[in-house]
Design a protein around this motif. Structure first.
Motif, PDB file in Angstrom:
ATOM      1  N   ARG A  47      42.241  40.454  44.155  1.00  0.00           N
ATOM      2  CA  ARG A  47      41.075  40.967  43.434  1.00  0.00           C
ATOM      3  C   ARG A  47      40.715  42.283  44.101  1.00  0.00           C
ATOM      4  O   ARG A  47      40.333  42.297  45.259  1.00  0.00           O
ATOM      5  N   ILE A  52      43.646  37.059  47.645  1.00  0.00           N
ATOM      6  CA  ILE A  52      42.950  35.784  47.516  1.00  0.00           C
ATOM      7  C   ILE A  52      43.836  34.641  47.990  1.00  0.00           C
ATOM      8  O   ILE A  52      43.399  33.744  48.709  1.00  0.00           O
ATOM      9  N   SER A  71      37.030  35.540  38.792  1.00  0.00           N
ATOM     10  CA  SER A  71      37.490  36.463  37.763  1.00  0.00           C
ATOM     11  C   SER A  71      37.998  37.761  38.394  1.00  0.00           C
ATOM     12  O   SER A  71      37.867  37.972  39.603  1.00  0.00           O
ATOM     13  N   GLY A  72      38.597  38.611  37.562  1.00  0.00           N
ATOM     14  CA  GLY A  72      39.121  39.880  38.050  1.00  0.00           C
ATOM     15  C   GLY A  72      40.382  39.744  38.876  1.00  0.00           C
ATOM     16  O   GLY A  72      40.720  40.625  39.668  1.00  0.00           O
ATOM     17  N   TYR A  73      41.121  38.640  38.689  1.00  0.00           N
ATOM     18  CA  TYR A  73      42.342  38.412  39.455  1.00  0.00           C
ATOM     19  C   TYR A  73      43.532  39.168  38.860  1.00  0.00           C
ATOM     20  O   TYR A  73      43.633  39.326  37.644  1.00  0.00           O
ATOM     21  N   ARG A  74      44.450  39.583  39.717  1.00  0.00           N
ATOM     22  CA  ARG A  74      45.738  40.132  39.316  1.00  0.00           C
ATOM     23  C   ARG A  74      46.823  39.447  40.135  1.00  0.00           C
ATOM     24  O   ARG A  74      46.569  38.958  41.234  1.00  0.00           O
ATOM     25  N   SER A  97      44.669  41.500  34.157  1.00  0.00           N
ATOM     26  CA  SER A  97      43.865  40.582  34.964  1.00  0.00           C
ATOM     27  C   SER A  97      43.494  39.334  34.178  1.00  0.00           C
ATOM     28  O   SER A  97      43.659  39.279  32.956  1.00  0.00           O
ATOM     29  N   ALA A  99      40.953  35.360  34.518  1.00  0.00           N
ATOM     30  CA  ALA A  99      39.887  34.615  35.190  1.00  0.00           C
ATOM     31  C   ALA A  99      40.210  33.135  35.193  1.00  0.00           C
ATOM     32  O   ALA A  99      40.872  32.626  34.289  1.00  0.00           O
ATOM     33  N   ASP A 177      36.992  40.637  32.286  1.00  0.00           N
ATOM     34  CA  ASP A 177      38.107  40.499  33.220  1.00  0.00           C
ATOM     35  C   ASP A 177      39.445  40.834  32.590  1.00  0.00           C
ATOM     36  O   ASP A 177      40.429  41.003  33.280  1.00  0.00           O
TER      37      ASP A 177
END
Length: 214
Positions: A47, A52, A71-74, A97, A99, A177
């Motif tokens: 993120r 993470i 949220s906002g994960y890649r 991205s 969530a 997201d």
């Protein structure tokens, strides 16, 4: 004054706990090692610039990561070239991205293949009812990258915050997201056989059959 500060602290702690109360999501896949410029040794979920979670890639290319709610994960593949996973949608948008609202069953990405500059590639996004299209080594007969974009898991909430729909500027209508612009695409990209939904699972009380107290 002491009592007010203590109360504020307690409320703040309660709010922080609620924001991450969703269950984690297991995500698996398999890296097509011969197709990447350099060997992929791991898979990490990030993120911004923060990692993470990170897991190694096995000798057969398989991997599994457990992603907490957020949220906002890649997803980034760990190698000399650092490819980022992108999600070409049936709408023509390429998302980067996702969530996790509340984890569901294991989601398998299938084979993950290197595509390089994602903005220069064409995609055949398969949805239920498309009919059979012959894909070989991840490409259809016209050379388009094949990807399954069945986003039903992102449409299970009743309040519209997790429906996986996009607006005209390519942003996820829920919490943003899924926002994607060409200049946000990674320099080196990879595409999975099965797209992750823009968001997985519902927030507590959102379309899960339970009603919040008034």
């Amino acid at each position: 004054m002491i009592r007010i500060s203590s109360l504020s602290l307690a409320v703040g702690m309660l709010a922080a706990g609620c924001s991450s109360s969703g269950s984690p999501q297991d995500i698996s896949g398999r890296v097509d090692q011969p197709g990447f410029p350099t060997a992929v040794t791991g898979v990490r979920v990030i993120r911004g610039t923060t990692t993470i979670v990170e897991s190694p890639v096995a000798s057969d290319g398989s991997f599994k990561v457990t992603v907490p709610a957020g949220s906002g994960y890649r997803i980034e593949l760990v190698s000399q070239d650092q490819p980022g996973l992108v999600f070409p949608r049936t709408t023509g948008v390429i998302e980067t991205s996702f969530a996790i609202k509340n984890g569901t069953n294991l989601f398998d990405l299938g084979m993950v293949r290197f595509v390089g500059d994602a903005s220069t590639r064409t995609y055949h996004t398969e949805t239920p009812g498309d009919g059979d299209v012959e894909c070989e080594d991840g490409l259809d007969p016209n050379g388009a990258v094949c990807v399954d974009d069945d986003d039903e898991e992102g449409a299970q909430c009743e309040d519209g915050t997790n429906d996986g729909e996009t607006n005209d500027d390519g942003a996820d209508e829920g919490d943003g997201d899924g926002e994607t612009d060409d200049d946000q695409l990674p320099a080196n990209a990879a595409v999975a056989e099965h797209n992750l939904p823009a968001s997985i699972g519902c927030d507590e009380g959102d379309g899960d059959g339970e009603e919040a107290d008034d």
